[in-house]
Design an enzyme around this catalytic site. Sequence first.
Site, PDB file in Angstrom:
ATOM      1  CB  SER A 524      67.020  75.282  -6.276  1.00  0.00           C
ATOM      2  OG  SER A 524      67.383  73.937  -6.134  1.00  0.00           O
ATOM      3  CG  ASP A 609      72.289  74.032  -0.661  1.00  0.00           C
ATOM      4  OD1 ASP A 609      71.651  72.962  -0.651  1.00  0.00           O
ATOM      5  OD2 ASP A 609      71.961  75.011  -1.348  1.00  0.00           O
ATOM      6  CG  HIS A 644      68.532  73.905  -1.185  1.00  0.00           C
ATOM      7  ND1 HIS A 644      69.455  74.176  -2.172  1.00  0.00           N
ATOM      8  CD2 HIS A 644      67.338  73.764  -1.811  1.00  0.00           C
ATOM      9  CE1 HIS A 644      68.848  74.181  -3.351  1.00  0.00           C
ATOM     10  NE2 HIS A 644      67.569  73.932  -3.166  1.00  0.00           N
TER      11      HIS A 644
END
Length: 670
Positions: A524, A609, A644
């Site tokens: 991320s 995501d 995610h």
Amino acid sequence: MTVHGDTRVDDYYWMRDDTRQDSVVLAHLQAENDYAQKTLQHTEALQQTLFDEIKGRIVKDDNSVPVRIGRYFYSSEVTGDNEYEVHVRADDFNGHNKTTLLDVNQRAAGHEFYSLGGLTVSPNTSLLAFSEDTLSRRIYTIRVKDLTTDTELSDIIEGAASTVVWQNDNQAFYYIKKDPQTLLGYQVFRHKLGEPQASDTLIYQENDSAYYTDISKSKDGSDIYIWHSSTETSGVSVIDANDPNARAQLFLPLRTGIEYSVSKLGDWYYIYTNDGAVNFRLVKVPADNVQNRDSWEEVVAADDNVQLVDYSLFNDHLVFEQRQDGLSRTTIRQLSTGYEFELQFDDPIYSAFLTGNRELDNSAVRLYYTSLTTPGSYYEFDLASGARTLLKQSQVLGGFDAKAYRSERLMIPARDGKTIPVSLVYRIDQFKQDGSNPLYQYGYGAYGSTIEPTFSISRLSLLDRGFVFAIAHVRGSEMLGRPWYDMGKKRHKQNTFNDFVDVTQALVAQRYCAKEKVCAVGGSAGGLLMGAIANQAPQDYCAIAAHVPFVDVVTTMLDESIPLTTNEYDEWGNPNQKDDYFTMLRYSPYDNVSAQNYPHLLVTTGLHDSQVQYFEPMKWVAKLRELKTDQNRLVFKTDMEAGHGGASGRFKRIHETALEYAFFFDILDM
């Protein structure tokens, strides 16, 4: 795209498909997956070995530590090869008269992805509200179960955030509605049982897209809180949980740059705030005089060298956690006398978190304790004496011996004179400080999120093969307090990348690892870190794994239709402002890919995501394939069902870890 007189050409912009149904895009992702499978096919036996090894250390039948909420003790259980937990409650800590609330395995059956967002029992303990996501976009459906009849009610709430808070009359609950485009939770509704969602009452609407919205309930059950949170400003509105017609009242006005949160104890509110305290302080104010700042009383004073991290209130005790020089300490204070003492722990470097303290009348405080060599442990400390009771320590199968491993805390000078904390661990009989060991270096460095030195079962597969594992606590985290975060954001973001590279070079120079055996990992915002170091210091890394990486910084931050963008201006900067635009452009990984050699790269993402859209890493990989001048591996894998957080289920996730480890081992010829 021309902004501020600067023109960028994006040859891969076509890869963005918000519907996730474009046949060309899906075919490209599938082709990348096929290539990844073919490229790594010779490692499949190794991946399976690692999967079996890691899974073999995990206790199949395991229970969480029961937490008292009202009259019951709540916990969860996992058994056998089940991927998900079963939530239960009992009359006491020992599990007498245990009943099942929700079997998540049954709920997940038939879904490629399943996430239980949360579950909340009504004040009368007869109703259970729970939220579930089967797409991995973090948009939840809320359902209600009657625990007395074991049947679901007709109430179904669509398009919601995961949290539910009950009104005290058991006839209604509060939830947050999400914007389907930006995925921001921005409306708080009250839902009355038995009525359609369309008739729910709007209690609050957030019109400023820079703010996140959340809800919770006070420990005594009298207040419902609506939390307003942006990167640098926060506050709360209060709803009377006993009034079916209550409206939200702002506790204190929002002030730019000032953050505060509140807790209630009797006739007092405790305020945790950075108002007049760079590292936060705790004050209290009478409940009938909250608007009068002159009535604030100091509870834990401001200290520029010590960060107040967290606290928990009990009827006559306050427990608070602080961090100094990157090390945690926890203090118990008796409110009636002021007597206080610090809790003692065994490891020199550790993490201790307040957890499960749901009732004001507890006689002990519960903490979760762990270190790089100590499996997760739940302790209770007597509030009066400090006497420690171990409730549970996670079991590690396969003959694990904590004494076989050693952890260290290093302080490494950065190029600008600051000192970077580094937490590392290795297996003693596999380590020689002669520059021969491989290194697995992890970093994040954003949002003030501190990567704590915690234990990991899967990490043993690295350590037992001679890896040194290091966490670089780079600027952008709060390991050294709030100023450490401020020095790693917006116009100071380059410090994050410099710190990580400086740590790598120092570990090589100090002979903790071999220069040609350095592997770096981040996800991320940590994936942004990986993309930046790949551009800026490719010669320092043998291999890099970038998971769900935020790499197309400028284009994403210019597009307010993309989820989370406007909330992030105070983190990265607003590229609509010229100075911010060019600051971000200087480090944005996608915009800085060039014709040079790159390390071996493993890139992963999830099609659904909601935080870093799949097309960011997809475009980055395509541009890397176009421009890079080496023959090193570039493998890109998309989970077509996940978002995610990756795969759901406790064992499915291990496959992702095994893939990453096998990628590194193969490159290092291990």
